[in-house]
Motif scaffolding. Structure first.
Motif, PDB file in Angstrom:
ATOM      1  N   LEU A 186       0.810  -1.224   0.000  1.00 47.22           N
ATOM      2  CA  LEU A 186       0.000   0.000   0.000  1.00 47.22           C
ATOM      3  C   LEU A 186       0.839   1.268   0.000  1.00 47.22           C
ATOM      4  N   GLU A 187       2.167   1.102   0.026  1.00 47.11           N
ATOM      5  CA  GLU A 187       3.096   2.236   0.108  1.00 47.11           C
ATOM      6  C   GLU A 187       2.783   3.131   1.310  1.00 47.11           C
ATOM      7  N   GLU A 188       2.437   2.485   2.434  1.00 47.28           N
ATOM      8  CA  GLU A 188       2.155   3.184   3.696  1.00 47.28           C
ATOM      9  C   GLU A 188       3.457   3.291   4.486  1.00 47.28           C
ATOM     10  N   LEU A 189       4.280   4.264   4.116  1.00 47.74           N
ATOM     11  CA  LEU A 189       5.611   4.358   4.701  1.00 47.74           C
ATOM     12  C   LEU A 189       5.563   4.677   6.192  1.00 47.74           C
ATOM     13  N   GLU A 190       4.714   5.627   6.591  1.00 46.31           N
ATOM     14  CA  GLU A 190       4.658   6.028   8.008  1.00 46.31           C
ATOM     15  C   GLU A 190       4.190   4.872   8.878  1.00 46.31           C
ATOM     16  N   LEU A 191       3.182   4.149   8.398  1.00 47.35           N
ATOM     17  CA  LEU A 191       2.698   2.976   9.132  1.00 47.35           C
ATOM     18  C   LEU A 191       3.808   1.933   9.230  1.00 47.35           C
ATOM     19  N   GLY A 192       4.533   1.750   8.136  1.00 48.57           N
ATOM     20  CA  GLY A 192       5.648   0.801   8.124  1.00 48.57           C
ATOM     21  C   GLY A 192       6.734   1.180   9.112  1.00 48.57           C
ATOM     22  N   LYS A 193       7.002   2.490   9.233  1.00 47.72           N
ATOM     23  CA  LYS A 193       8.010   2.939  10.195  1.00 47.72           C
ATOM     24  C   LYS A 193       7.579   2.624  11.630  1.00 47.72           C
ATOM     25  N   GLY A 194       6.262   2.726  11.883  1.00 51.95           N
ATOM     26  CA  GLY A 194       5.742   2.360  13.203  1.00 51.95           C
ATOM     27  C   GLY A 194       5.973   0.893  13.508  1.00 51.95           C
ATOM     28  N   VAL A 195       5.729   0.040  12.493  1.00 45.72           N
ATOM     29  CA  VAL A 195       5.973  -1.410  12.654  1.00 45.72           C
ATOM     30  C   VAL A 195       7.463  -1.656  12.871  1.00 45.72           C
ATOM     31  N   GLN A 196       8.293  -0.916  12.137  1.00 42.28           N
ATOM     32  CA  GLN A 196       9.744  -1.069  12.299  1.00 42.28           C
ATOM     33  C   GLN A 196      10.164  -0.720  13.733  1.00 42.28           C
ATOM     34  N   GLY A 197       9.509   0.276  14.320  1.00 38.65           N
ATOM     35  CA  GLY A 197       9.783   0.617  15.728  1.00 38.65           C
ATOM     36  C   GLY A 197       9.500  -0.551  16.642  1.00 38.65           C
ATOM     37  N   GLN A 198       8.384  -1.245  16.390  1.00 38.80           N
ATOM     38  CA  GLN A 198       8.046  -2.417  17.210  1.00 38.80           C
ATOM     39  C   GLN A 198       9.059  -3.543  16.994  1.00 38.80           C
ATOM     40  N   VAL A 199       9.527  -3.657  15.760  1.00 41.92           N
ATOM     41  CA  VAL A 199      10.546  -4.679  15.438  1.00 41.92           C
ATOM     42  C   VAL A 199      11.778  -4.453  16.304  1.00 41.92           C
ATOM     43  N   ILE A 200      12.221  -3.196  16.368  1.00 37.35           N
ATOM     44  CA  ILE A 200      13.414  -2.857  17.169  1.00 37.35           C
ATOM     45  C   ILE A 200      13.154  -3.139  18.641  1.00 37.35           C
ATOM     46  N   LYS A 201      11.971  -2.761  19.115  1.00 37.67           N
ATOM     47  CA  LYS A 201      11.620  -2.960  20.526  1.00 37.67           C
ATOM     48  C   LYS A 201      11.607  -4.443  20.890  1.00 37.67           C
ATOM     49  N   CYS A 202      11.113  -5.286  19.968  1.00 38.21           N
ATOM     50  CA  CYS A 202      11.024  -6.735  20.231  1.00 38.21           C
ATOM     51  C   CYS A 202      12.331  -7.467  19.938  1.00 38.21           C
TER      52      CYS A 202
END
Length: 818
Positions: A186-202
Motif C-alpha cells: 500500500l506504500e504506507e511508509l509512516e505505518l511501516g516505520k511504526g511497525v519497524q519501531g516495534q521490530v526494534i523494541k522486540c
C-alpha cells in the motif's frame, strides 16, 4: 496373516507407503484384523506422498463411515490433500467434523483450515474459523494475517495486527514480515516505520526475513537512501535481500545503482537466483543500456542461467523493448526447450509491440502445429494488433475451443479488436460474456462506444458499472468523459465531475486532463480554466485541450498565451498542441506568430508530422504564402487524406486550379481515397480556372468511382464554375435538375454570378429563391440592389431598399481587424 499383530502390520504399511508401493501397502492394510487410527493415518499419508489426493479424501470418508475418530494427525493429512485439491468445500466438511469431535480449539488444525480457506478464495470462511474461538496460538494469528494479505485485504491485516498487539501475544518475525509486506504493497511508509519501531523494541531486527521486508518497504515507497542504509546494517543479507534492493532501484528507474549492486552481489559470491537476474535485466530496458545488457547476457551464459525459461523470457523482452529485435529473435531461436509457454508468449508480445502482425501470427500458428496451446498472454498479444475481422474471428474461435474467452484479459482483447475493426455489436457481445469484468474491460468498452459515435451507450454502460458496484478508476473516468465530449453534454459532464470529487479522483493527472478536455469541448471555457488552475501538476494533455478549446471558440490571444506558458515551463509539446495553436493563428492571419511557431516546430523536429504539416499549409494558405505551402507539404514524411486535401484547397483558393488537379492525381496514385471535402477543393479548383468539362467529370466521378453523394457545397461549386464561365442559363438548368432541393447557398452563388455578368432578370429569380429560403438574409437584397444599380435601374434599387425595410431586415455593418 489373520493373526498379524497390528503394530507390525502398521510398520509394514508405513514402509510400503514410504517406498510409494501403495498397492502392497493396501494389501497389508486390508488384512489387518483390528484397524486403528494409526493405520488409517499411515495410509492417508501414503496417498498424499504418492500425490493420490482424491484417494486420500475417499479413504478418510471411509474411515469416518466405519466409526473411527480422527485425531489431529488425521486432520493434518486430510487437510494436506484438500490443499492439493484446492477444495474449500472439503475443508468446510472437515471443520464441521472437528467441531463435533471437540478438536475445533486445536490451534494447529485451525491454522491449517484458515490457510486453506484464505489461499483458495474463501477469506470470509477463514475469518469465521479464526473468530469462532478466542485464540492464543500465534500460528493462527500469523495464518489469518498472512491470509488477509494474500487476499489483498491489507487493512483487515492491519486491524488484526493491532488486535494481536493489544492482547497477550507478541508478534514474531513471521508476523512482522507479513505486516511489513502489507505496508509495502500500500506504500504506507509512516505505518511501516511504526511497525519497524516495534521490530526494534522486540529485538527482531536481526532476522534476515524481517530485515528484507524493511528494505522492500523503503524500496517500494521510493526512499532508496533509507533502503540502502537498512541493507548495509544487515549482517548476512540473503538472495531475497539483494533482489529487494535491486528491484527498488529498477522500480525507480535508476539503472546504474541496480547494476552496481548486482556486480557487488557477484563479487561477494552470494547465491543468485532467476528472480535477481530478471530484476536486473528489467533495468536495462532502454536503448541506452544495450551494452550493459549484452554484458549481463554473457554472464548469464557463463553462469548456466541461460537455459532458465523465465530468464530467457526477460532477455527477449529486454531486447525487443530496447529496439534490438534481432537479438530478441536470436535468444528465442537459441532456446533448447521451447515447451515453456512464457518464452513463446514474450516473443509473440515482442512482435506485437513492434507491429509485426505477420511474424506474431506465424509464431502463433507454429505453436499450434507443435502441439502447444497458446495461453491467454499469447492470445491477448496477437489480438492487440489484429486489424482484420476475418483473422480476429479465427482467433476468437480458437479462444472459444480452448476456454480462454471467459478470461478477462483475453475477453478485453477480443472486444477491443472487434471495436477497432468496426464490429461494435460483436464487441459488446464478447464484453457481456466476461463473467468478472475488471476496470480495464469496463473502460475499454466505454471508450469503444465513445470512439464509434455511440456516446449514449457509453454513458449507459458507465451507469451499469456503478449499479454493479464496480469502482471505476482513472482510465474508466477518462473514457466516460470522452463520451461526454461526443454528446457535448455539459450536464452529464458536471455529474461525472461531481463523482470524481466525491471519490477524490479529480487530483489525478489523467482525470484532470479529461475534465479540462470535456469542459473545453462543451464550450465551458471558464470551468475548463478553473479545473486546469486547480490541477497540482499540469500535463501535456490538459494544456493541449485548453489551447484547443480557446482556439475553437475564437479566444486566440488566450490560446497563444497558454502555449507560451507551456514553452516557459518546458512542458513537452506534441503535434496536437501545435496544430491547435496554428489553427488559432490562421484565424487571425497572424503570419508573424505563425512563422515563429514554424521555427519552433522545425527546432523540435515535428515538421514531418502530418497533422502539423497540414496545419502549417492552412496557416500559410490564409496568409497568401503559396510557396511556403508547397515547401511544408513536401517536408511531410507520410501524407494522409487531410494533408492532400489541404494542399488541393490551398491551390484552388489561390487560383492555381491546374496545380490543384495535379496534386489530386498524385494523391490518387498514392492510394489515398478522396472524401467529400477533397471534392469541394477539386471543384473549387475547376471553378477558379474555368475548367467546366473537368468539373462535370469530377462531379460524376464522386458517385461513380467513390460512392460519395454530392452535397450543397459541391453543387454550389458547379454553379460558381458555370457562372464564372458566363453560362448562367446552364447554371439555372443545372440547379433545377439537382437531385436534392437547392438551398440558399446554391441560389446565392447564382445570384453572385448574375451580379458579375449584369443579368438582372435571372438575378431577380435567384434572389427571390434565396429570400424564400432565408427571408432574413440582408445580403440578398443588397446584391440584387447592386445588380440593378450597375445597369442604371435606380427606381428598382429604391423599391428593393423599401422592401428590405418593410420586412425588417437590416444590413450588418462591415468590420475589419485592420
Amino acid at each position: 496373516m489373520d493373526t498379524l499383530h497390528s503394530d507390525i502390520a502398521n510398520s509394514l504399511v508405513g514402509c510400503y507407503c514410504k517406498s510409494a508401493s501403495m498397492v502392497y501397502a493396501l494389501r497389508v492394510f486390508d488384512k489387518i484384523p483390528h484397524l486403528n487410527t494409526v493405520s488409517w493415518n499411515l495410509i492417508l499419508s501414503g496417498y498424499n506422498e504418492s500425490n493420490l489426493f482424491i484417494d486420500s479424501w475417499g479413504t478418510f470418508c471411509r474411515m469416518h463411515s466405519l466409526g473411527f475418530v480422527p485425531n489431529q494427525f488425521t486432520y493434518g493429512s486430510v487437510l494436506s490433500a484438500c490443499n492439493a485439491l484446492q477444495s474449500t468445500s472439503y475443508g468446510k466438511q472437515l471443520y464441521s467434523l472437528a467441531i463435533r469431535n471437540g478438536l475445533f480449539s486445536n490451534g494447529y488444525l485451525r491454522a491449517a483450515l484458515i490457510d486453506l480457506f484464505a489461499k483458495y478464495g474463501s477469506f470470509e470462511d477463514a475469518l469465521r474459523v479464526f473468530y469462532d474461538v478466542l485464540c492464543e496460538n500465534i500460528v493462527c494469528w500469523n495464518a489469518i494475517i498472512s491470509g488477509a494479505i494474500k487476499n489483498k485485504e491489507n487493512f483487515v491485516a492491519f486491524d488484526l495486527f493491532r488486535q494481536m498487539c493489544r492482547g497477550f501475544l507478541s508478534p514474531n518475525s513471521f508476523t512482522f514480515s507479513s505486516i511489513l509486506t502489507a505496508c509495502a504493497t500500500l506504500e504506507e511508509l509512516e505505518l511501516g516505520k511504526g511497525v519497524q519501531g516495534q521490530v526494534i523494541k522486540c529485538g527482531a531486527g536481526e532476522d534476515v526475513f524481517v530485515g528484507t521486508a524493511i528494505i522492500d518497504l523503503y524500496a517500494k515507497c521510493g526512499d532508496m537512501d533509507e533502503a540502502v542504509k537498512e541493507f548495509s546494517r544487515m549482517l548476512n543479507p540473503n538472495v531475497v535481500s539483494w533482489t529487494a534492493i535491486i528491484s527498488g532501484f529498477v522500480q525507480k528507474g535508476d539503472s546504474i545503482p541496480a547494476i552496481n549492486f548486482f556486480k557487488d552481489m557477484i563479487r561477494t559470491r552470494v547465491e543468485i537466483n532467476n528472480y535477481t537476474i530478471t530484476s536486473v535485466l528489467a533495468t536495462c530496458v532502454n536503448s541506452a543500456m544495450v551494452k550493459e545488457a549484452i554484458q549481463i547476457h554473457g554472464w548469464i551464459f557463463k553462469s548456466g542461467f541461460y537455459s532458465d525459461s523465465s530468464v530467457k523470457a526477460s532477455m527477449i523482452n529486454l531486447y525487443s523493448k530496447s529496439g534490438a529485435n534481432y537479438l530478441a529473435e536470436l535468444v528465442f531461436r537459441d532456446s533448447e526447450d521451447l515447451k515453456h509457454l512464457s518464452t513463446w508468449a514474450v516473443m509473440i508480445s515482442a512482435f506485437s509491440q513492434n507491429g509485426r502482425l505477420g511474424s506474431a501470427m506465424d509464431l502463433f500458428q507454429r505453436m499450434l502445429q507443435e502441439g502447444l496451446r497458446p495461453n491467454k498472454f499469447c492470445s491477448s498479444s496477437v489480438l492487440s494488433i489484429v486489424d482484420s475481422l476475418d483473422l480476429g474471428r479465427q482467433i476468437h474461435c480458437y479462444t472459444l475451443k480452448s476456454g480462454l474467452t471467459f478470461d478477462v484479459s483475453v475477453g478485453s482483447s477480443l472486444f477491443t479488436m472487434y471495436s477497432k475493426c468496426g464490429g461494435l455489436e460483436e464487441s459488446y457481445e464478447v464484453f457481456e460474456q466476461i463473467i468478472e469484468k475488471d476496470n480495464v474491460s469496463w473502460a475499454s468498452m466505454i471508450l469503444g462506444f465513445a470512439e464509434h459515435g455511440c456516446a449514449h451507450q457509453a454513458i449507459q454502460l458507465f451507469g451499469d458499472m456503478l449499479i454493479e458496484e464496480a469502482i471505476p478508476h482513472e482510465m474508466t473516468l477518462t473514457a466516460v468523459l470522452t463520451a461526454c465530449c461526443g454528446l457535448h453534454s455539459l450536464k452529464i459532464g458536471k455529474e461525472i465531475h461531481a463523482y470524481t470529487l466525491r471519490r477524490k479522483f479529480s487530483d489525478q493527472i489523467l482525470v484532470g486532463g479529461a475534465l479540462v478536455n470535456m469542459y473545453s469541448k462543451c464550450g465551458a471555457l471558464s470551468l475548463a480554466r478553473r479545473v486546469f488552475n486547480m490541477m497540482p501538476i499540469k500535463d501535456q494533455v490538459s494544456c493541449s485541450s485548453l489551447v484547443s478549446g480557446y482556439a475553437r471558440r475564437g479566444y486566440i490571444e488566450e490560446a497563444v498565451q497558454l502555449f507560451h506558458e507551456m514553452l516557459v515551463v518546458d512542458l513537452e509539446i506534441d503535434s496536437f498542441t501545435i496544430s491547435s495553436v496554428l489553427g488559432a493563428v490562421a484565424l487571425l492571419n497572424l503570419s508573424g506568430i505563425g512563422m515563429q511557431v514554424h521555427a519552433y516546430v522545425t527546432k523540435i523536429g515535428l515538421e514531418s508530422k502530418v497533422s502539423v504539416g497540414s496545419s502549417l499549409i492552412m496557416m500559410y494558405s490564409k496568409s497568401g504564402s503559396i510557396d511556403d505551402c508547397h515547401k511544408v507539404f513536401y517536408q511531410i514524411r507520410k501524407h494522409d487524406l487531410i494533408s492532400w486535401t489541404a494542399m488541393i484547397v490551398c491551390n484552388a483558393q489561390h487560383g492555381k486550379g491546374t496545380e490543384a488537379l495535379k496534386v489530386y492525381k498524385e494523391m490518387w496514385k498514392s492510394g489515398i481515397r478522396p472524401d467529400s471535402i477533397t471534392f469541394v477543393g477539386i471543384l473549387s479548383a475547376c471553378s477558379h480556372n474555368g475548367l467546366v468539362e473537368e468539373g462535370y467529370f469530377h462531379l460524376n466521378s464522386m458517385v461513380k468511382d467513390f460512392g460519395i453523394e454530392p452535397g450543397y457545397r459541391h453543387y454550389a461549386c458547379m454553379v460558381d464554375l458555370l457562372g464564372r464561365s458566363g453560362r448562367l442559363k446552364e447554371a439555372e438548368n443545372f440547379i433545377n435538375s439537382m437531385p436534392i432541393k437547392p438551398n440558399g447557398l446554391v441560389w446565392g452563388t447564382l445570384l453572385a454570378a448574375c451580379k458579375v455578368h449584369g443579368d438582372v432578370e435571372l438575378g431577380r429569380v435567384a434572389a427571390k429563391k434565396v429570400i424564400e429560403l432565408e427571408p432574413h438574409e440582408s445580403g440578398v437584397y443588397v446584391s440584387l440592389s447592386n445588380i440593378c444599380a450597375d445597369v442604371g435601374q435606380w427606381e428598382e434599387v429604391v423599391n428593393i431598399r423599401s422592401e428590405m425595410k418593410g420586412t425588417g431586415v437590416k444590413k450588418e455593418p462591415g468590420w475589419s481587424y485592420v
